[in-house]
Design an enzyme around this catalytic site. Structure first.
Site, PDB file in Angstrom:
ATOM      1  N   LYS A  38      11.603  13.141 -16.346  1.00 48.59           N
ATOM      2  CA  LYS A  38      10.534  13.499 -15.780  1.00 48.59           C
ATOM      3  C   LYS A  38      10.678  14.131 -14.458  1.00 48.59           C
ATOM      4  O   LYS A  38      11.814  13.830 -13.806  1.00 48.59           O
ATOM      5  CB  LYS A  38       9.194  12.676 -15.357  1.00 48.59           C
ATOM      6  CG  LYS A  38       9.497  11.602 -14.342  1.00 48.59           C
ATOM      7  CD  LYS A  38       8.465  10.777 -14.208  1.00 48.59           C
ATOM      8  CE  LYS A  38       8.602   9.548 -13.189  1.00 48.59           C
ATOM      9  NZ  LYS A  38       7.244   8.873 -12.923  1.00 48.59           N
ATOM     10  N   TYR A 265      17.379  21.204  18.467  1.00 50.19           N
ATOM     11  CA  TYR A 265      15.949  21.256  19.078  1.00 50.19           C
ATOM     12  C   TYR A 265      15.725  20.161  19.846  1.00 50.19           C
ATOM     13  O   TYR A 265      16.070  19.038  18.976  1.00 50.19           O
ATOM     14  CB  TYR A 265      15.183  21.567  17.882  1.00 50.19           C
ATOM     15  CG  TYR A 265      14.996  22.863  17.168  1.00 50.19           C
ATOM     16  CD1 TYR A 265      14.702  24.078  18.121  1.00 50.19           C
ATOM     17  CD2 TYR A 265      15.333  23.112  15.958  1.00 50.19           C
ATOM     18  CE1 TYR A 265      14.730  25.297  17.475  1.00 50.19           C
ATOM     19  CE2 TYR A 265      15.429  24.261  15.417  1.00 50.19           C
ATOM     20  CZ  TYR A 265      15.050  25.545  15.939  1.00 50.19           C
ATOM     21  OH  TYR A 265      14.872  26.648  15.574  1.00 50.19           O
TER      22      TYR A 265
HETATM   23  C1  LIG Z   1       5.950   5.626 -16.491  1.00 51.45           C
HETATM   24  C2  LIG Z   1       7.251   5.394 -15.973  1.00 51.45           C
HETATM   25  N1  LIG Z   1       8.304   4.955 -16.861  1.00 51.45           N
HETATM   26  C3  LIG Z   1       9.640   4.602 -16.586  1.00 51.45           C
HETATM   27  C4  LIG Z   1      10.039   5.044 -15.359  1.00 51.45           C
HETATM   28  C5  LIG Z   1      11.222   4.578 -14.800  1.00 51.45           C
HETATM   29  O1  LIG Z   1      11.539   4.072 -13.723  1.00 51.45           O
HETATM   30  P1  LIG Z   1      12.689   3.983 -13.086  1.00 51.45           P
HETATM   31  O2  LIG Z   1      13.334   5.313 -12.498  1.00 51.45           O
HETATM   32  O3  LIG Z   1      12.838   2.798 -12.172  1.00 51.45           O
HETATM   33  O4  LIG Z   1      13.797   3.400 -14.252  1.00 51.45           O
HETATM   34  C6  LIG Z   1       8.959   5.724 -14.416  1.00 51.45           C
HETATM   35  C7  LIG Z   1       9.400   6.167 -13.278  1.00 51.45           C
HETATM   36  O5  LIG Z   1       8.866   6.192 -12.224  1.00 51.45           O
HETATM   37  C8  LIG Z   1       7.622   5.824 -14.946  1.00 51.45           C
HETATM   38  O6  LIG Z   1       6.861   6.575 -14.132  1.00 51.45           O
END
Ligand SMILES: Cc1ncc(COP(=O)(O)O)c(C=O)c1O
Length: 374
Positions: A38, A265
């Site tokens: 994602k 800055y």
């Molecule tokens: C629903 C879900 N599953 C799995 C993961 C994977 O988590 P991680 O990156 O801590 O392994 C995430 C990431 O935030 C998530 O939102």
């Protein structure tokens, strides 16, 4: 090293595949492996990461939106894809048409999916999301059986499993995580007792994959460790992870300034002595946080060099006093190795008061990527 570009975000796909193999080895063979890609693969590039992981052998991909799921399908990726944040009712037709699986937690979405599946002569695959303590998406455990019962009327829905998310699995103290896991497996047993098969139930993120084998269940869902970072920054896991992302630039200007000079800055840094400064053409417009002002470090000629003054929109100054022969055009490493030194995403995160996840997303979304190891 870099050519003419001022900022270069490197993505080492061979390291990504390596990390997958290291994590896969820690799971029993029957456990399915969903790679979380994602948010543009945590900034590493959705399609490039997904293609590499598919080639390396992952069973499933997890994305954050319908748009990302459709992009995978348009790129010809045929692996099962789970939409981790669910969909809106109006997105059901497209999700079903593209054979995307949906995390489900709303009745109106169940109805839309069933209707879309009926129209298209298909079944819609869903995973019921249960909130066992993350306090985010999902129906509460005490509502889940009733929610499931309501799905019986929708013959077009295939309920593949229950799923949940862990809130603090990276902590050494697993009390809360074990309570979440127990509530989840109790619910799973109760649902199975009512005749639901739920073959693909899952709760394990990277931290649980690493430290809690009993949480692997039917499928694991890691993200951050695939990209080479430990979920607990100060407790590196006993897995030989390789960092995937790097950020490099070059010195744009060298200058020697006298004692009492003000840098950047806000005049937040005043030199004590003569000071050799290197101006680096990277700033917060490249996802390099302003919180790194007067805190962060970069690598030049294998030396750690401190940021002086505020990080600007597209420029940052570092002090290179005492390092011989630093010239304009000298390579600079902002993330990744240089000689036997390395700046990690965890370090950047520490300086910027955040987590490696945000460092990757920020750098990845702001810079063109250069892939190696495809
Ligand atoms: C629903 C879900 N599953 C799995 C993961 C994977 O988590 P991680 O990156 O801590 O392994 C995430 C990431 O935030 C998530 O939102």
């Amino acid at each position: 090293m870099m050519g003419t570009s001022l900022v270069e975000l490197g993505i080492d796909l061979a390291a990504l595949a390596h990390n997958y193999r290291e994590l896969r080895r820690r799971c029993d063979p029957q456990v399915r492996f969903l790679a979380v890609v994602k948010a543009d693969a945590y900034g590493h590039g959705l399609l490039a990461a997904a293609r590499k992981l598919a080639e390396a052998g992952v069973d499933y991909l997890g994305v954050g939106s319908l748009e990302e799921g459709l992009a995978l399908r348009q790129a010809g990726i045929t692996l099962p894809v789970l939409l981790l944040a669910g969909i809106l009712p109006g997105e059901a037709e497209a999700a079903v048409a593209a054979d995307l699986e949906v995390m489900l937690f709303r009745r109106d979405v169940a109805e839309s999916l069933a209707a879309a599946a009926r129209t298209q002569g298909k079944r819609a695959r869903v995973h019921l999301k249960v909130d066992t303590g993350m306090g985010r998406l999902g129906v509460l455990p005490q509502e889940a059986l009733e929610f499931l019962a309501g799905l019986r009327e929708h013959r077009e829905l295939e309920i593949l499993g229950l799923c949940s998310h862990l809130a603090v699995a990276e902590l050494e103290d697993k009390t809360y995580t074990l309570k979440q896991l127990r509530d989840f497996t109790d619910l799973l047993a109760a649902a199975r007792g009512q005749g639901w098969a739920l073959p693909l139930s899952h709760i394990a993120n990277s931290a649980a994959l690493w430290e809690l084998k009993e949480a692997h269940l039917g499928l694991v869902r890691p993200g951050i460790m695939l990209y080479g970072s430990p979920p607990a920054p100060h407790r590196p896991p006993p897995v030989a992870l390789k960092p995937v992302m790097s950020l490099r630039s070059q010195v744009l200007q060298m200058k020697r300034v006298p004692p009492g000079s003000s840098i950047s800055y806000g005049c937040t840094y005043i030199t004590q002595d003569w000071c050799d400064l290197a101006v680096i053409p990277v700033g917060y417009c490249h996802g390099y946080s302003r919180l790194l002002s007067n805190r962060g470090e970069m690598l030049i000629k294998g030396h750690r060099v401190p940021i002086r003054g505020r990080v600007c929109m597209n420029l940052t100054m570092v002090e290179v006093t005492g390092i011989p022969d630093v010239r304009a055009g000298e390579p600079v490493t902002l993330l990744g190795p240089d000689g036997n030194k390395r700046i990690s995403a965890e370090e950047l995160a520490d300086w910027a008061q955040t987590i490696s996840y945000e460092i990757y997303c920020a750098l990845g979304s702001a810079n063109p990527r250069h892939y190696t190891g495809a």
